[in-house]
Design an enzyme around this catalytic site. Structure first.
Site, mmCIF file in Angstrom:
data_model
loop_
_atom_site.group_PDB
_atom_site.id
_atom_site.type_symbol
_atom_site.label_atom_id
_atom_site.label_comp_id
_atom_site.label_asym_id
_atom_site.label_seq_id
_atom_site.Cartn_x
_atom_site.Cartn_y
_atom_site.Cartn_z
ATOM 1 N N ILE A 103 0.546 -0.904 -0.049
ATOM 2 C CA ILE A 103 -0.465 -0.021 0.408
ATOM 3 C C ILE A 103 0.913 0.956 0.010
ATOM 4 O O ILE A 103 0.296 1.985 -0.658
ATOM 5 C CB ILE A 103 -0.438 0.111 1.214
ATOM 6 C CG1 ILE A 103 -2.117 -1.139 0.910
ATOM 7 C CG2 ILE A 103 -1.889 1.191 1.298
ATOM 8 C CD1 ILE A 103 -3.057 -1.200 2.408
ATOM 9 N N ASP A 122 10.803 2.219 6.508
ATOM 10 C CA ASP A 122 10.490 1.232 6.854
ATOM 11 C C ASP A 122 12.127 0.064 7.101
ATOM 12 O O ASP A 122 13.363 0.774 7.281
ATOM 13 C CB ASP A 122 10.169 0.332 5.661
ATOM 14 C CG ASP A 122 9.265 -0.709 5.891
ATOM 15 O OD1 ASP A 122 9.383 -1.381 6.406
ATOM 16 O OD2 ASP A 122 8.273 -0.497 4.885
ATOM 17 N N PRO A 154 1.926 -1.464 9.530
ATOM 18 C CA PRO A 154 0.102 -2.209 10.619
ATOM 19 C C PRO A 154 0.637 -2.403 11.837
ATOM 20 O O PRO A 154 1.643 -1.980 12.627
ATOM 21 C CB PRO A 154 1.538 -4.123 10.571
ATOM 22 C CG PRO A 154 2.605 -3.532 10.000
ATOM 23 C CD PRO A 154 2.927 -2.889 9.304
ATOM 24 N N SER A 181 -4.210 4.170 7.488
ATOM 25 C CA SER A 181 -3.549 2.487 8.284
ATOM 26 C C SER A 181 -4.287 1.218 9.280
ATOM 27 O O SER A 181 -5.073 0.911 9.518
ATOM 28 C CB SER A 181 -2.658 2.196 8.700
ATOM 29 O OG SER A 181 -1.321 1.608 8.548
ATOM 30 N N ARG A 182 -3.549 1.783 10.969
ATOM 31 C CA ARG A 182 -4.231 1.682 11.916
ATOM 32 C C ARG A 182 -4.259 3.093 13.098
ATOM 33 O O ARG A 182 -3.697 3.787 13.236
ATOM 34 C CB ARG A 182 -3.468 0.445 12.208
ATOM 35 C CG ARG A 182 -2.966 -0.820 11.943
ATOM 36 C CD ARG A 182 -4.827 -1.591 11.743
ATOM 37 N NE ARG A 182 -5.450 -2.926 10.854
ATOM 38 C CZ ARG A 182 -5.720 -2.770 9.896
ATOM 39 N NH1 ARG A 182 -6.102 -1.847 9.057
ATOM 40 N NH2 ARG A 182 -6.286 -3.712 9.480
ATOM 41 N N ASP A 206 -8.139 8.541 8.854
ATOM 42 C CA ASP A 206 -9.858 7.325 8.467
ATOM 43 C C ASP A 206 -9.481 5.960 9.268
ATOM 44 O O ASP A 206 -10.541 5.082 9.744
ATOM 45 C CB ASP A 206 -9.521 6.631 6.671
ATOM 46 C CG ASP A 206 -9.889 5.926 6.333
ATOM 47 O OD1 ASP A 206 -11.157 6.023 6.260
ATOM 48 O OD2 ASP A 206 -9.878 4.619 6.525
ATOM 49 N N GLU A 211 -11.837 3.261 17.823
ATOM 50 C CA GLU A 211 -13.135 3.446 16.843
ATOM 51 C C GLU A 211 -14.611 2.373 16.988
ATOM 52 O O GLU A 211 -15.099 2.214 16.896
ATOM 53 C CB GLU A 211 -12.445 2.608 16.087
ATOM 54 C CG GLU A 211 -11.570 2.072 14.999
ATOM 55 C CD GLU A 211 -11.283 1.885 13.555
ATOM 56 O OE1 GLU A 211 -12.003 0.780 12.808
ATOM 57 O OE2 GLU A 211 -10.236 2.911 13.547
ATOM 58 N N HIS A 243 -13.236 4.414 9.115
ATOM 59 C CA HIS A 243 -12.346 3.201 8.014
ATOM 60 C C HIS A 243 -12.973 3.180 7.137
ATOM 61 O O HIS A 243 -13.459 2.397 6.906
ATOM 62 C CB HIS A 243 -11.617 2.983 9.515
ATOM 63 C CG HIS A 243 -11.520 1.523 9.575
ATOM 64 N ND1 HIS A 243 -10.908 0.710 10.511
ATOM 65 C CD2 HIS A 243 -10.239 1.231 8.450
ATOM 66 C CE1 HIS A 243 -10.487 0.553 10.412
ATOM 67 N NE2 HIS A 243 -9.860 -0.020 9.126
#
Length: 280
Positions: A103, A122, A154, A181-182, A206, A211, A243
């Site tokens: 992504i 990363d 993640p 993402s999260r 998002d 949530e 989300h």
């Protein structure tokens, strides 16, 4: 004069025991939305577009600034003014991509198409991102240099609150933060404090760390009791969506197809790339 019907009402500072009484009072005549948060200059933007606002709590702050925010929100539709909508060109920005998996790589391709400088962070560089001209660096440098930071990692113990108060302090005052993402990647309380200090020109969320029980449900009548989320959505430069970045016909169809294939493989005793295999 005849009675006014069909008015949309936003009621602030509504206690649990008060809510059914309010709902009964307006049932069948007006549309009611209730909020547990109190009315003040920070929560007043929630009333934008509502023709009627109610606040009977002694904790409400109805000063000149609060009233000005309410008035600016209007009671009229078709407001095509550009006030407060001055944007920024993505072209020429330095874009920080945190997490360059599948992504993150897709996002990097989109950002590159706008003519941006790409920074990446990363565990290991992605060849496709390197081919786009991405420069990999450590997280503090990425946060310091980027005009726009987008999260694509993640949520694991090592990334929980990756964007905390210290990380936010490193970002430019007019930087843009996007998290699709999260929710747990961002310390929401620290984010609120950063915004209250007048920093960050844009935040797109998002996902949100608390949530569960809020997103995917209709809270327009019952309101929310999460003061942090309630405060976040009051900032004019913050956009919160539920989300739904994945929610397209194509993506949902792919999820359904993959699920069906997994069931077929299980029934046939087959393994696939989606089969969980315990570590040896």
């Amino acid at each position: 004069m005849g009675s006014v019907t069909g008015v949309e009402i936003l009621a602030y500072g509504v206690q649990t025991d008060e809510q059914p009484l309010l709902e009964q009072a307006f049932a069948g005549r007006h549309s009611l939305r209730t909020l547990a948060v109190f009315l003040d200059r920070d929560t007043a933007p929630l009333a934008a577009g509502y023709p009627a606002v109610s606040s009977s709590s002694v904790n409400a702050v109805l000063d000149a600034e609060t009233l000005a925010v309410l008035a600016a929100g209007g009671t009229r539709e078709f407001d095509f003014r550009l006030d407060g909508l001055l944007g920024r060109d993505v072209h020429g920005m330095t874009v920080g991509v945190i997490g360059t998996g599948k992504i993150g790589e897709c996002f990097a391709r989109i950002a590159a198409g706008f003519g941006t400088e790409l920074l990446g962070w990363d565990i290991s560089p992605d060849p496709a991102c390197l081919a786009l001209g991405m420069t990999y660096t450590d997280l503090p440098e990425l946060l310091t240099r980027a005009d726009l930071v987008s999260l694509h990692v993640p949520l694991v113990p090592a990334t929980h609150h990756l964007i905390d108060a210290a990380a936010l302090a490193r970002m430019k005052d007019d930087a843009i933060l996007v998290n699709s993402s999260r929710g747990g990647l961002v310390d929401s309380v620290a984010l609120v404090e950063t915004l209250r200090a007048g920093r960050l020109s844009g935040v797109g969320l998002d996902v949100y760390e608390e949530e569960t029980g809020v997103f995917f449900t209709d809270r327009s009548i019952h309101g929310i009791t999460d003061d942090t989320l309630a405060r976040l959505v009051t900032f004019p430069q913050v956009l919160v969506t539920s989300h739904q970045a994945y929610f397209t016909r194509t993506a949902v169809g792919q999820i359904i197809d993959a699920t069906a294939r997994n069931v077929d493989d299980f029934a046939a005793g087959r393994t696939s790339e989606n089969t969980l295999v315990p570590k040896s």
